[in-house]
Motif scaffolding. Structure first.
Motif, PDB file in Angstrom:
ATOM      1  N   GLN A 151      64.689 -27.371 -32.403  1.00  0.00           N
ATOM      2  CA  GLN A 151      64.250 -27.816 -31.086  1.00  0.00           C
ATOM      3  C   GLN A 151      63.284 -26.823 -30.462  1.00  0.00           C
ATOM      4  N   SER A 154      59.979 -27.337 -31.833  1.00  0.00           N
ATOM      5  CA  SER A 154      59.220 -28.470 -31.308  1.00  0.00           C
ATOM      6  C   SER A 154      58.798 -28.236 -29.867  1.00  0.00           C
TER       7      SER A 154
ATOM      8  N   PHE B 424      65.098 -26.838 -20.138  1.00  0.00           N
ATOM      9  CA  PHE B 424      64.470 -27.237 -21.400  1.00  0.00           C
ATOM     10  C   PHE B 424      65.159 -28.478 -21.957  1.00  0.00           C
ATOM     11  N   LYS B 425      66.459 -28.462 -21.847  1.00  0.00           N
ATOM     12  CA  LYS B 425      67.190 -29.619 -22.370  1.00  0.00           C
ATOM     13  C   LYS B 425      66.827 -30.876 -21.606  1.00  0.00           C
ATOM     14  N   ILE B 428      63.750 -32.120 -22.900  1.00  0.00           N
ATOM     15  CA  ILE B 428      63.925 -32.709 -24.229  1.00  0.00           C
ATOM     16  C   ILE B 428      64.467 -34.120 -24.103  1.00  0.00           C
ATOM     17  N   GLU B 431      61.832 -36.440 -23.057  1.00  0.00           N
ATOM     18  CA  GLU B 431      60.930 -36.754 -24.153  1.00  0.00           C
ATOM     19  C   GLU B 431      61.554 -37.780 -25.091  1.00  0.00           C
ATOM     20  N   SER B 882      59.767 -34.215 -33.681  1.00  0.00           N
ATOM     21  CA  SER B 882      60.901 -34.649 -32.877  1.00  0.00           C
ATOM     22  C   SER B 882      61.354 -33.486 -32.032  1.00  0.00           C
ATOM     23  N   LEU B 883      61.390 -33.747 -30.760  1.00  0.00           N
ATOM     24  CA  LEU B 883      61.809 -32.680 -29.873  1.00  0.00           C
ATOM     25  C   LEU B 883      63.303 -32.485 -29.949  1.00  0.00           C
ATOM     26  N   ALA B 884      63.966 -33.585 -30.169  1.00  0.00           N
ATOM     27  CA  ALA B 884      65.404 -33.476 -30.244  1.00  0.00           C
ATOM     28  C   ALA B 884      65.803 -33.327 -31.687  1.00  0.00           C
ATOM     29  N   SER B 885      66.562 -32.346 -31.942  1.00  0.00           N
ATOM     30  CA  SER B 885      67.019 -32.207 -33.310  1.00  0.00           C
ATOM     31  C   SER B 885      68.006 -33.328 -33.589  1.00  0.00           C
TER      32      SER B 885
END
Lengths: 195, 920
Positions: A151, A154, B424-425, B428, B431, B882-885
């Motif tokens: 993350q 990204s 940040f989360k 995410i 997004e 992908s921003l989210a793993s």
């Protein structure tokens, strides 16, 4: 009026610093006493350890970078002149300075110089570009282990993508300026030094 | 004059002087301070800001005070030349000495000058020569020199060096001022456009105003100095005041702490709570200051008249705990409720018109609340947008500007880490939402299904309440009621409020909205539920009020009849027409049911039971659960923390709505129970601390952390709606129902608002009465209303237009940006084959530092995937990363203190910045 500190500081020196940084006489003497109080080794220079004793810097994830900014490349001591030169970046821009003739060389506390200072904090290898790796390092410092590496990667990519206009996958200084265009850097990167 | 000694020799003199300067220091300053009061400062630029104005101003003042004298002296001297030259040298010398004493620290500039001078004077003849050389120009020359001296003096000695000017600068400034003056004079003749002329004129005038005074020319140096001083003082004052105000914001730290751990959405609830507290405090002030306290202090005491006395029948149980808990007994006949207030027109020495004040406060409560809510909404709407959070550089900003460099406290730093992580989360998640695209039909079906289900449950709860209300009306006629039967309505309402929201939330899972939108839906649904409940309750109340009114009518007639009978008997027996009230204790008087107090009691009971339910829910639902999960986890067969019960999340929607509805009840009930506002203030105060503690101690952050919308205008909108809805019944009762005949401030009047008419008739001059009658004329009111409607329509359409143009501009900017990006990127690689090749290359996004041309191009090639036509969407389409793993960190993302960061290149090896144990 900081007369004690000023006796240690030569008048010529003060004059020169004044010219270079734009600080006032009393500000210089005041900062000099601060400088001497930080200087635990009492040798007229500050080392990295001296800076790390400041709690604000010790806690700051970018503290080391900021401390680094005080030191000229390849040295690990900074004298009062260098100290003042770095601090001058944070001198507020005064109204009177704004309408001075632009022909004169840009003072250290101009918007551009302030931004350049911030930019240098991120640009580790001093190639005038913030690369993805450099961003990742900063990110790791700021969020630690709470977000997975993937993350973080990204996020870094996304940041670059947002800012990057010339497609070199890194953030140049002009791009950096563009990102922070709407931030009131003049105000945010200013410290009210006591007169 | 010891100073003369200094001047005899260059170096020595300076040294001595240096030594002296310290001792002189204090004296000079003292003198300066004394003189400062006289004003007449020779001020320069407007100082932008200053820490110690006194010190800064002082030297200037001193100089200014000295200067004119000096000049005069010189002028005298230049007139009588020749033989006096020698003396004159001495005089200068002395003067110089005097002045240099004033200077606190000498600069080398001055030293040099002094040295030269001293030498010259010593040389005697030489000096004379030089003097005579100067000849006629001497006066002027000298003056200039003096000025230069004084300014250089100032530059070395004074504290505001950057404000002092050298001779050259001074001359430059003077020139500039002259120039500007000329410009002002000639501006008419310039071949410019009017606008440009005006701006130039304004600039020039400002400049002249600013610097003319500084140069000691033009009107009023004193005035200028005074102005500068005052500006500085004012700025300082403002800054102090601002600091003070910030320090006065209550619970700022608490809220920040919550925010850092739970994100802005949870914090928005607490900010809302704080805002409500502030508003209620004002309402409380009004109600208590103008109604309750005057009645207590100046009104008749308890037990003096029937309405202020517990009836005989109730006196036995009036102090029972259970009775008091139901707000009967002494509570009912206290200042808390409407019925206690007397209808005396004026009370006390001050002739305070209590009934009028009561009505005015009742209306003013609504007026003030409306005003505050609308103003806050407008401000919030204003605030949004200006932040540059238009999605342009979200990540860039977070990356470069999120750290607060003023943090010097380890704990705060931990919080900051947590909040940065959270933010940040949030991004995410945002997004992720943007990227989603899947089966739209299934989604639609599910959403419709969810709405049907929710409508069903809303209808069900509405019917349930209706049923209970009907039953309670039956119960009202019976005496053998159990505790449950007595409180059935409140219990059912609380239960519905407790059970429905989770049900809705479960149903809402089907819809799969973005959490922010889901929150709004959830809020809207619970809102509908509570509103239905509230209004059903109100209708039931109205039924009750109507029956009470009938009852009252009969009692009124009966008591009047009894009175008449009594008087008739009395006059017949005693043969005295003087009416003496019947010798009855106030407790025995027959009285009406006083429906206002009954309504007030209902609202207070509802509020109190709401408080109880809320607090118990937190205690059981959150705290007990957390304790169980935490401690039973050691001996349980599955992982309680990660598995089924887990810790509770903070229920934003439920809490916000609870707050909003509570406020609605306060607004409705405050008119009939003035004490309700006080209860509410207490409730908000305690719940601030209680909930802050609960959320920090027992809750975990939301699984899907999301950012609250920029402004909490949504909450405000709900509040406004509730305010309006609670305004209706109150205004209706005030305007249509007749007040009870024997209780409350309006007793004996046909309608409550008769108080106003009475005041107009009795207390105000006659013409105001006629004026009112004109204003109240429908012929005037209808056009006024029409006009207002038109104005609203017009303003609305204007704002709509502005909004549209704003959006257009924003879009254009975005387009331009993307286009530029695309153009640059597209030039490099349009070769499809190359692109395909590059796509195959590993780790493309990690552009190697100095690779051969191919990999260099990879980075360029990637963005070209953007379809050229979709420039506006270009940026989003590019997000192929992908921003989210795939496996986002489960929950409780920040329960862990940040560890020492990874091997930072420069940082000292793991200095362990994130300190502090996980707060739990």
């Amino acid at each position: 009026m900081g007369s004690r500190a000023s006796t240690l500081l030569r008048e010529e020196e003060i004059e020169e610093i004044k010219k270079e940084t734009g600080f006032s006489h009393s500000q210089i003497t005041r900062l000099y006493s601060r400088f001497t109080s930080l200087d635990k080794g009492e040798n007229g220079t500050l080392s990295r350890e001296d800076f790390q004793r400041i709690p604000e810097l010790a806690i700051n994830p970018l503290g080391d970078r900021i401390i680094n900014a005080f030191f000229p490349e390849g040295e690990d001591q900074v004298n009062f002149r260098g100290f003042m030169r770095t601090l001058a970046h944070f001198r507020p821009i005064e109204d009177s300075e704004k309408n001075k003739n632009p022909a004169a060389s840009e003072p250290l506390n101009s918007r551009t110089n302030k931004l350049l200072f911030a930019f240098r904090l991120y640009d580790l290898d001093r190639d005038d570009k913030i690369s993805r790796d450099e961003l990742l390092q900063v990110l790791r410092m700021m969020v630690g282990v709470n977000i997975s590496d993937e993350q973080l990667g990204s996020i870094a990519d996304r940041t670059i993508q947002e800012a990057d206009t010339n497609g070199d996958n890194s953030i140049s200084f002009t791009e950096f300026i563009k990102v922070l265009e709407k931030v009131d850097v003049e105000q945010k990167m200013s410290i009210r030094f006591l007169h | 004059m010891p100073r003369k000694r200094d001047l005899s020799a260059d170096e020595v003199g300076i040294d001595i002087h240096d030594d002296d300067s310290d001792s002189d220091d204090g004296a000079t300053r003292r003198r300066a301070n004394r003189r400062q009061a006289k004003g007449g400062a020779r001020a320069r630029k407007a100082a932008s800001e200053d820490e110690e104005d006194e010190e800064a101003v002082a030297p200037r003042t001193r100089r200014a005070a000295k200067k004119p004298v000096k000049k005069d002296e010189e002028d005298d001297e230049s007139e009588d030349e020749g033989p006096k030259k020698k003396k004159r040298g001495g005089a200068t010398n002395r003067k110089k000495g005097g002045k240099s004493r004033d200077s606190e620290e000498d600069s080398d500039v001055e030293k040099g000058r002094k040295g030269k001078k001293g030498g010259g004077k010593k040389g005697g003849k030489e000096e004379e020569e030089s003097k005579s050389k100067k000849g006629d120009a001497k006066g002027k020359d000298k003056k200039k020199k003096k000025k230069a001296e004084s300014s250089s003096d100032s530059s070395s000695s004074s504290d505001e060096d950057e404000e002092s000017l050298s001779e050259g600068e001074m001359a430059l400034l003077m020139e500039e001022v002259e120039e500007k003056k000329k410009l002002i004079a000639n501006i008419r003749n310039k071949p410019w456009r009017m606008k440009r002329r005006l701006t130039h004129l304004k600039e020039a005038q400002e400049f002249v105003d600013k610097f003319e005074g500084a140069l000691g020319k033009g009107k009023g140096r004193k005035w200028y100095a005074y102005k500068v001083m005052m500006t500085k003082k004012w700025i300082k004052f403002q800054r102090d005041f601002e600091n003070f105000r910030t320090a006065c914001i209550p619970w700022e730290r608490k809220i920040k702490e919550v925010e850092s751990h739970f994100g802005s959405s949870v914090a928005s609830y607490f900010i809302f709570l704080r805002w409500m507290y502030g508003m209620n405090l004002v309402l409380f002030g009004f109600t208590f200051g103008l109604v309750v306290i005057p009645e207590v202090l100046m009104g008749l005491p308890y037990g003096s008249i029937p309405r202020k006395t517990v009836p005989r029948a109730e006196q036995a149980t009036a102090q029972d705990y259970s009775v008091l808990l139901d707000f009967n007994g002494y509570c009912k006949y206290s200042v808390l409720f409407y019925g206690y207030y007397n209808s005396q027109r004026t009370i006390g020495l001050l002739k305070f018109r209590l009934p009028l004040a009561y009505l005015m406060v009742g209306i003013g409560t609504f007026g003030y609340s409306l005003m505050v809510v609308i103003r806050t909404m407008a401000k919030n709407a204003d605030l949004g947008g200006g932040d540059g959070e238009d999605g342009e550089f979200t990540f860039g900003w977070k990356m470069f500007t999120s750290w607060d460099y003023l943090i010097g406290n380890a704990e705060t730093a931990d919080n900051k880490y947590a909040s940065i992580t959270t933010s940040f989360k949030e991004s995410i998640v945002d997004e992720q939402e943007n990227q989603k695209d899947e089966n739209i039909h299934l989604r639609r079906f599910l959403r419709v299904l969810a709405n049907v289900l929710i409508t069903c449950s809303l209808g069900g709860s509405g019917y349930l309440i209706y049923f209970v209300v009907k039953r309670s009306q039956d119960f009202a006629n019976r005496d053998d009621l159990s505790w449950y039967e007595k409180n059935e309505l409140e219990i059912i309402m609380s239960l519905l409020g407790l059970l429905c929201p989770p049900l809705f939330e479960t149903i809402a899972e089907l819809e799969d909205y973005h959490p922010r939108i889901a929150l709004k839906w959830q809020l809207g649904r619970i809102f509908a539920l509570l509103l239905g409940n509230l209004y059903t309750f109100l209708f039931a109340l109205f039924d009750e009020v109507n029956s009470k009114l009938e009852e009252e009518q009969s009692i009124k007639n009966a008591s009047i009849l009894a009175m008449k009978e009594y008087y008739a008997n009395y006059t017949r027996l005693v043969n005295d027409t003087e009416a003496t009230p019947p010798p009855m204790s106030p407790a025995d008087v027959i009285r009406g049911p006083c429906w206002e107090t009954a309504v007030g009691i209902e609202f207070v009971k509802l509020t109190v039971s709401d408080i109880q339910v809320t607090y118990l829910t937190i205690l059981i639902g959150d705290f007990a659960r957390a304790v169980i999960v935490r401690f039973l986890n050691y001996c349980w067969c599955w992982d309680l923390e990660a598995g089924f019960p887990s810790y509770g999340e903070f229920d934003i929607s439920g809490n916000v709505l609870g707050l909003v509805f509570n406020q609605g009840m306060i607004w409705m009930g405050a008119f009939y129970a003035p004490g309700l506002v006080g209860i509410n203030v207490l409730r908000l105060l305690t719940s601030m601390y209680y909930q802050c503690w609960a959320v920090m101690a027992t809750n975990v952050p939301h699984e899907r952390v999301f950012k609250a919308s920029k402004s909490n205008n949504f909450y405000m909108g709900l509040l406004l709606l509730i305010l309006f809805l609670s305004l209706l019944p109150v205004v209706y009762t005030i305007m249509t129902l007749s007040p009870s005949f024997d209780c409350g401030p309006f007793s004996g009047k046909a309608k409550m608002f008769d108080v106003i008419i009475e005041t107009i008739d009795l207390d105000l001059p006659a013409f105001i009465g006629t004026l009112f009658s004109y204003v109240a004329n429908p012929g005037l009111i209808i056009p006024a209303v029409l006009l207002m409607v038109l104005a609203i329509y017009y303003l609305n359409s204007v704002s709509e237009a502005y909004k549209n143009s704003n959006l257009d501009l924003k879009k254009k900017m975005q387009m331009a940006r993307d286009e530029e990006k695309n153009r640059r990127n597209n030039t490099d690689s349009t070769n499809q084959v190359m692109k395909d090749l590059e796509d195959l290359l590993p780790n493309r996004s990690l552009a190697p530092p100095a690779p051969p041309p191919e990999p260099e191009k990879t980075s360029d090639a990637k963005p070209t995937k953007t379809k050229p036509g979709t420039a506006g969407k270009g940026v989003h389409l590019q997000k192929d990363m992908s921003l989210a793993s795939s496996n986002p960190t489960p929950r409780g993302p920040i329960t862990q203190a940040p560890r020492p960061r990874g091997p930072a290149p420069v940082s000292g090896p793991g200095r362990g910045r994130g300190r502090g144990a996980p707060r739990k």
